[in-house]
Every structure is written in structure tokens, then in C-alpha cells.
Scaffold this motif. Structure first.
Motif, PDB file in Angstrom:
ATOM      1  N   TYR A   1       0.860  -1.177   0.000  1.00  0.00           N
ATOM      2  CA  TYR A   1       0.000   0.000   0.000  1.00  0.00           C
ATOM      3  C   TYR A   1       0.894   1.225   0.000  1.00  0.00           C
ATOM      4  O   TYR A   1       2.116   1.119   0.185  1.00  0.00           O
ATOM      5  CB  TYR A   1      -0.972   0.004   1.199  1.00  0.00           C
ATOM      6  CG  TYR A   1      -0.339  -0.076   2.566  1.00  0.00           C
ATOM      7  CD1 TYR A   1      -0.022   1.085   3.279  1.00  0.00           C
ATOM      8  CD2 TYR A   1      -0.072  -1.304   3.164  1.00  0.00           C
ATOM      9  CE1 TYR A   1       0.544   1.026   4.539  1.00  0.00           C
ATOM     10  CE2 TYR A   1       0.501  -1.378   4.432  1.00  0.00           C
ATOM     11  CZ  TYR A   1       0.806  -0.209   5.112  1.00  0.00           C
ATOM     12  OH  TYR A   1       1.363  -0.270   6.368  1.00  0.00           O
TER      13      TYR A   1
ATOM     14  N   SER B   1      -0.142   7.689  -0.924  1.00  0.00           N
ATOM     15  CA  SER B   1      -0.689   8.650  -1.884  1.00  0.00           C
ATOM     16  C   SER B   1      -1.732   7.981  -2.766  1.00  0.00           C
ATOM     17  O   SER B   1      -1.629   6.794  -3.074  1.00  0.00           O
ATOM     18  CB  SER B   1       0.421   9.205  -2.786  1.00  0.00           C
ATOM     19  OG  SER B   1       1.496   9.733  -2.040  1.00  0.00           O
ATOM     20  N   SER B   2      -2.724   8.753  -3.175  1.00  0.00           N
ATOM     21  CA  SER B   2      -3.670   8.291  -4.185  1.00  0.00           C
ATOM     22  C   SER B   2      -3.128   8.626  -5.567  1.00  0.00           C
ATOM     23  O   SER B   2      -2.467   9.654  -5.758  1.00  0.00           O
ATOM     24  CB  SER B   2      -5.033   8.960  -4.000  1.00  0.00           C
ATOM     25  OG  SER B   2      -5.696   8.474  -2.856  1.00  0.00           O
ATOM     26  N   LYS B   3      -3.401   7.748  -6.523  1.00  0.00           N
ATOM     27  CA  LYS B   3      -2.847   7.940  -7.861  1.00  0.00           C
ATOM     28  C   LYS B   3      -3.723   7.256  -8.896  1.00  0.00           C
ATOM     29  O   LYS B   3      -4.639   6.497  -8.568  1.00  0.00           O
ATOM     30  CB  LYS B   3      -1.416   7.406  -7.929  1.00  0.00           C
ATOM     31  CG  LYS B   3      -1.233   5.996  -7.400  1.00  0.00           C
ATOM     32  CD  LYS B   3       0.253   5.695  -7.221  1.00  0.00           C
ATOM     33  CE  LYS B   3       0.470   4.334  -6.584  1.00  0.00           C
ATOM     34  NZ  LYS B   3       0.067   4.324  -5.163  1.00  0.00           N
TER      35      LYS B   3
ATOM     36  N   PRO C   1      -7.697   3.668 -11.000  1.00  0.00           N
ATOM     37  CA  PRO C   1      -7.414   4.464  -9.804  1.00  0.00           C
ATOM     38  C   PRO C   1      -6.876   3.571  -8.683  1.00  0.00           C
ATOM     39  O   PRO C   1      -7.345   2.437  -8.504  1.00  0.00           O
ATOM     40  CB  PRO C   1      -8.783   5.045  -9.427  1.00  0.00           C
ATOM     41  CG  PRO C   1      -9.617   4.911 -10.664  1.00  0.00           C
ATOM     42  CD  PRO C   1      -9.133   3.675 -11.338  1.00  0.00           C
TER      43      PRO C   1
ATOM     44  N   VAL D   1      -6.388   3.824  -4.699  1.00  0.00           N
ATOM     45  CA  VAL D   1      -6.745   4.638  -3.541  1.00  0.00           C
ATOM     46  C   VAL D   1      -5.650   4.574  -2.485  1.00  0.00           C
ATOM     47  O   VAL D   1      -5.071   3.512  -2.226  1.00  0.00           O
ATOM     48  CB  VAL D   1      -8.082   4.147  -2.948  1.00  0.00           C
ATOM     49  CG1 VAL D   1      -8.488   4.994  -1.747  1.00  0.00           C
ATOM     50  CG2 VAL D   1      -9.176   4.176  -4.021  1.00  0.00           C
ATOM     51  N   GLN D   2      -5.353   5.709  -1.879  1.00  0.00           N
ATOM     52  CA  GLN D   2      -4.381   5.765  -0.782  1.00  0.00           C
ATOM     53  C   GLN D   2      -4.730   4.717   0.277  1.00  0.00           C
ATOM     54  O   GLN D   2      -5.864   4.610   0.719  1.00  0.00           O
ATOM     55  CB  GLN D   2      -4.402   7.154  -0.147  1.00  0.00           C
ATOM     56  CG  GLN D   2      -3.532   7.305   1.096  1.00  0.00           C
ATOM     57  CD  GLN D   2      -3.740   8.666   1.728  1.00  0.00           C
ATOM     58  OE1 GLN D   2      -3.335   9.671   1.161  1.00  0.00           O
ATOM     59  NE2 GLN D   2      -4.358   8.716   2.881  1.00  0.00           N
TER      60      GLN D   2
ATOM     61  N   SER E   1      -4.930   1.504  -0.017  1.00  0.00           N
ATOM     62  CA  SER E   1      -5.437   0.224  -0.516  1.00  0.00           C
ATOM     63  C   SER E   1      -4.265  -0.709  -0.801  1.00  0.00           C
ATOM     64  O   SER E   1      -3.193  -0.280  -1.222  1.00  0.00           O
ATOM     65  CB  SER E   1      -6.269   0.431  -1.785  1.00  0.00           C
ATOM     66  OG  SER E   1      -5.480   1.006  -2.815  1.00  0.00           O
TER      67      SER E   1
ATOM     68  N   GLY F   1      -0.022  10.900  -9.551  1.00  0.00           N
ATOM     69  CA  GLY F   1      -0.875  11.136  -8.401  1.00  0.00           C
ATOM     70  C   GLY F   1      -0.521  12.398  -7.649  1.00  0.00           C
ATOM     71  O   GLY F   1       0.368  13.157  -8.041  1.00  0.00           O
TER      72      GLY F   1
ATOM     73  N   GLN G   1     -12.905   8.345  -6.014  1.00  0.00           N
ATOM     74  CA  GLN G   1     -12.265   7.932  -4.767  1.00  0.00           C
ATOM     75  C   GLN G   1     -10.832   8.438  -4.638  1.00  0.00           C
ATOM     76  O   GLN G   1     -10.291   8.490  -3.537  1.00  0.00           O
ATOM     77  CB  GLN G   1     -12.311   6.408  -4.625  1.00  0.00           C
ATOM     78  CG  GLN G   1     -13.717   5.862  -4.442  1.00  0.00           C
ATOM     79  CD  GLN G   1     -13.741   4.563  -3.661  1.00  0.00           C
ATOM     80  OE1 GLN G   1     -12.842   4.259  -2.873  1.00  0.00           O
ATOM     81  NE2 GLN G   1     -14.783   3.790  -3.867  1.00  0.00           N
ATOM     82  N   VAL G   2     -10.193   8.764  -5.755  1.00  0.00           N
ATOM     83  CA  VAL G   2      -8.837   9.324  -5.678  1.00  0.00           C
ATOM     84  C   VAL G   2      -8.846  10.843  -5.843  1.00  0.00           C
ATOM     85  O   VAL G   2      -7.794  11.481  -5.777  1.00  0.00           O
ATOM     86  CB  VAL G   2      -7.891   8.670  -6.708  1.00  0.00           C
ATOM     87  CG1 VAL G   2      -7.696   7.191  -6.395  1.00  0.00           C
ATOM     88  CG2 VAL G   2      -8.398   8.848  -8.136  1.00  0.00           C
TER      89      VAL G   2
END
Length: 358
Positions: free
Chosen positions: A54, A57-59, A93, A95-96, A98, A116, A222-223
């Protein structure tokens, strides 16, 4: 305020039998840290496997090449692994927080670029990964006693859990390893092929623009990012644009070549340079940029750090210059009424991508 916007190529962070991972360092590209965006690229050889991990950051991942990729994900606050099929042109995507693993089940290389935002990352401008297993995994970091107690196994089995996986980040699986099969319904819900999507803008001899927001692809929300796929035909130019909502644009050049100019604070030109495949560029908030494709065209994938971007262009019939009254145009540019009318008539014929003159 000085900005170094020079485009950069990625540096190889790791390479093994399973493939390689590349990243753009904020120490080499300080603007990434200043604008709080980041990027990386995963290249998996056939049977290459990226260990479960995991990140902070979200990207958004965009599949550059490959046709038989797999990604397994466990999203935050869920207890279900979803396994998705990946192919060239897919947007996924991430998600941060995940957990995900990635596998190349095909005969050719699988390449995925990740773009991201890093406002909550340990190192602004970079993604930090936390691996569940491997030589630098969480499992290996705990003592034998803690692993034994936590998983209710004896110490020998605890050592086996912690130390059997000698790979780091990427490894190559042997034929016959039984990974789960992708689920078509989940793939359709959580993956979007932007290459196959109808473009939002299609200009003869000019190019294509395909925009992606949560309105078109709900999981993207979601991101909290949006994406664009842009293909500019040979010698065509994009209208200068800027974001009006304080968002940042991060661009990865995929094919072709061209020139980009960026104008920033006080009308200063802060970038005028050639771009090539593999280049990463940042357009800071409110800065205006325009791109001129070379003889072989120019293709890029980009993200904008907002869910619903608000863009203004400066040279098409939808531009602010077209909206302003003729008197204001004359006064602002200090030109005659005749020239002001000519200017507005020219703009009125333009679109967001302007084909080359015949």
C-alpha cells in the motif's frame, strides 16, 4: 518566485527478474515536491509479480502497453479482494492505503505509469510504498516472537512467514503458481479504457482530447483526481489553457515529440522546450501552457489534481477573449477597432486544438 519546469525522465529505482520500477525523485525534480504531485512507472516482464503493498498517496495508473495484466486490490474498509484484468489504454485508480498486487500474465512486457498527488505523503513529490512481504516487508520487520503470537504459529513457522520471500518489490513467479482469475463485472466497474472511449474533442487534422472525471467513471472519485488523454496531430497546436480552480496538471509524454511553452507569474515565460516520450512535466496552478506537435504528432496522458477541473483556454471560440466585448479587447491590447474585430473573428474560428495552416 523561480520555478524549474524542465521536463525530466524517470530514474530506475529497482530491477530484477520480474521487471523494474522507475520513479521521479523530488530531489532531482523539486517542482514535484513544491506542487505536491508524483509519478512512477512499473514495468513487469512475463510472469513478473509486484508484491502486495500500500502507499501514502492516491494515484491513477495508465497502462502504456500489455494485454494480459492482472491487478488484485483490497480497498480500505473492505475484506474482499477484487481481481481485475488490465490491457493497453486502461485507467485504474489506486486509492491511498489500498493494498494491491500486480502480475503480468502475458507474453510481452506490461508497463503502467502512475500519476498522483502527494499532499499527505511522507516525502512531498514521491510515493512511499509499504510492502506486506519480502525483504523490506512489514512481516520481516516484526520480531519472531510477535509474528508467532500474532499469527498463532510456532517460531519455525514464524520465521518461514517472515523470511521465505527473499524478493524485494518485484519477483518472477514460476509457471503453475495459482493466482486468482479476474472478475469481468469488477473490471468493468473499477477499470476504464480511455483509449477506446469516444473523444470529447475530435478535430480533423488537429487531434483528439478524451477527458475522464467521476461523472464518466464513478470509481475515479475515490482518488479525487481527473485525467486526460490528448493526441495532437503533426504540426497542430493546442490553444493556451490554464486551470481556474488552483489545481495542478501533471503530464506524461507517451509518443511523438513537440514543443511546450508555459507562461507564469507576471507574464514570464518559464518554459520553452522540446518534449519526448518518457518526459514528465508539471504545469503549476494558474500557469498557462500550449503545445506544438512535431512532425510525428504528440501524445500524452495527464492528471489534474481535482475531481472536476475547470479549464479556460485563450485562443478558441470558447476563450475568454471571445467572451470580452470588442471595446474591452481594443483597450486591453491597445489596438484599433478594425484589428480588434479581426482578432475576434480569428478566435471565433478556432477550436481547442488548431490544425496546421495549409
Amino acid at each position: 518566485m523561480e520555478f524549474d519546469l524542465t521536463p525530466k525522465f524517470a530514474q530506475k529505482l529497482f530491477e530484477g527478474d520480474g521487471g523494474a520500477y522507475y520513479s521521479w525523485s523530488s530531489s532531482e525534480f523539486p517542482l514535484l515536491g513544491e506542487t505536491k504531485v508524483g509519478a512512477g512507472k512499473l514495468s513487469l516482464r512475463p510472469l513478473g509479480f509486484a508484491l502486495p503493498h500500500y502507499a501514502d498517496s492516491s494515484k491513477i495508473g495508465y497502462v502504456l502497453q500489455g494485454s494480459d495484466g492482472l491487478v488484485g486490490m483490497v480497498l480500505p474498509n473492505t475484506r474482499e479482494e477484487v481481481v481485475l484484468k488490465l490491457k493497453k489504454g486502461d485507467v485504474i485508480p489506486v486509492v491511498q492505503g489500498s493494498v494491491s498486487w500486480w502480475f503480468n500474465d502475458g507474453d510481452s512486457e506490461l508497463d503502467v505509469v502512475f500519476l498522483g498527488e502527494t499532499s499527505k505523503s511522507y516525502i512531498p513529490g514521491e510515493f512511499t510504498y509499504f510492502f506486506l512481504s519480502g525483504t523490506q516487508g512489514i512481516m520481516a520487520g516484526f520480531s519472531t516472537e510477535f509474528v508467532s503470537r500474532a499469527y498463532n504459529v510456532n517460531k519455525d513457522d514464524a520465521n518461514k512467514l517472515a523470511k521465505s520471500q527473499t524478493g524485494f518489490l518485484l519477483t518472477k513467479l514460476q509457471d503453475g503458481k495459482n493466482l486468482p482469475k479476474p472478475n469481468k463485472e469488477n473490471t468493468n466497474k473499477l477499470v476504464y479504457n480511455i483509449d477506446a472511449s469516444l473523444p470529447d474533442v475530435d478535430i480533423k487534422h488537429g487531434g483528439l482530447v478524451t477527458s475522464l472525471t467521476e461523472a464518466k467513471f464513478p470509481f475515479l472519485g475515490q482518488v479525487q483526481l481527473s485525467a486526460n488523454l490528448v493526441k495532437i496531430d503533426a504540426k497542430a497546436i493546442s490553444s493556451p489553457i490554464y486551470t481556474t480552480d488552483s489545481s495542478v496538471q501533471l503530464i506524461y509524454v507517451m509518443k511523438g515529440s513537440g514543443r511546450i511553452e508555459i507562461v507564469g507569474i507576471n507574464g514570464k515565460q518559464v518554459l520553452n522546450t522540446e518534449v519526448k516520450p518518457g518526459h514528465l512535466l508539471v504545469v503549476p496552478r494558474f500557469f498557462a501552457d500550449a503545445k506544438l506537435a512535431g512532425g510525428d504528432g504528440l501524445e500524452y496522458f495527464s492528471i489534474i489534481t481535482t475531481r472536476e477541473p475547470i479549464l479556460e483556454d485563450l485562443a478558441s471560440k470558447a476563450s475568454v477573449w471571445e467572451a470580452l466585448s470588442l471595446g474591452v479587447v481594443e483597450a486591453s491590447l491597445n489596438v484599433s477597432a478594425e484589428f480588434g474585430e479581426l482578432f475576434k473573428s480569428k478566435i471565433g474560428k478556432n477550436k481547442i486544438i488548431i490544425p496546421p495552416e495549409n
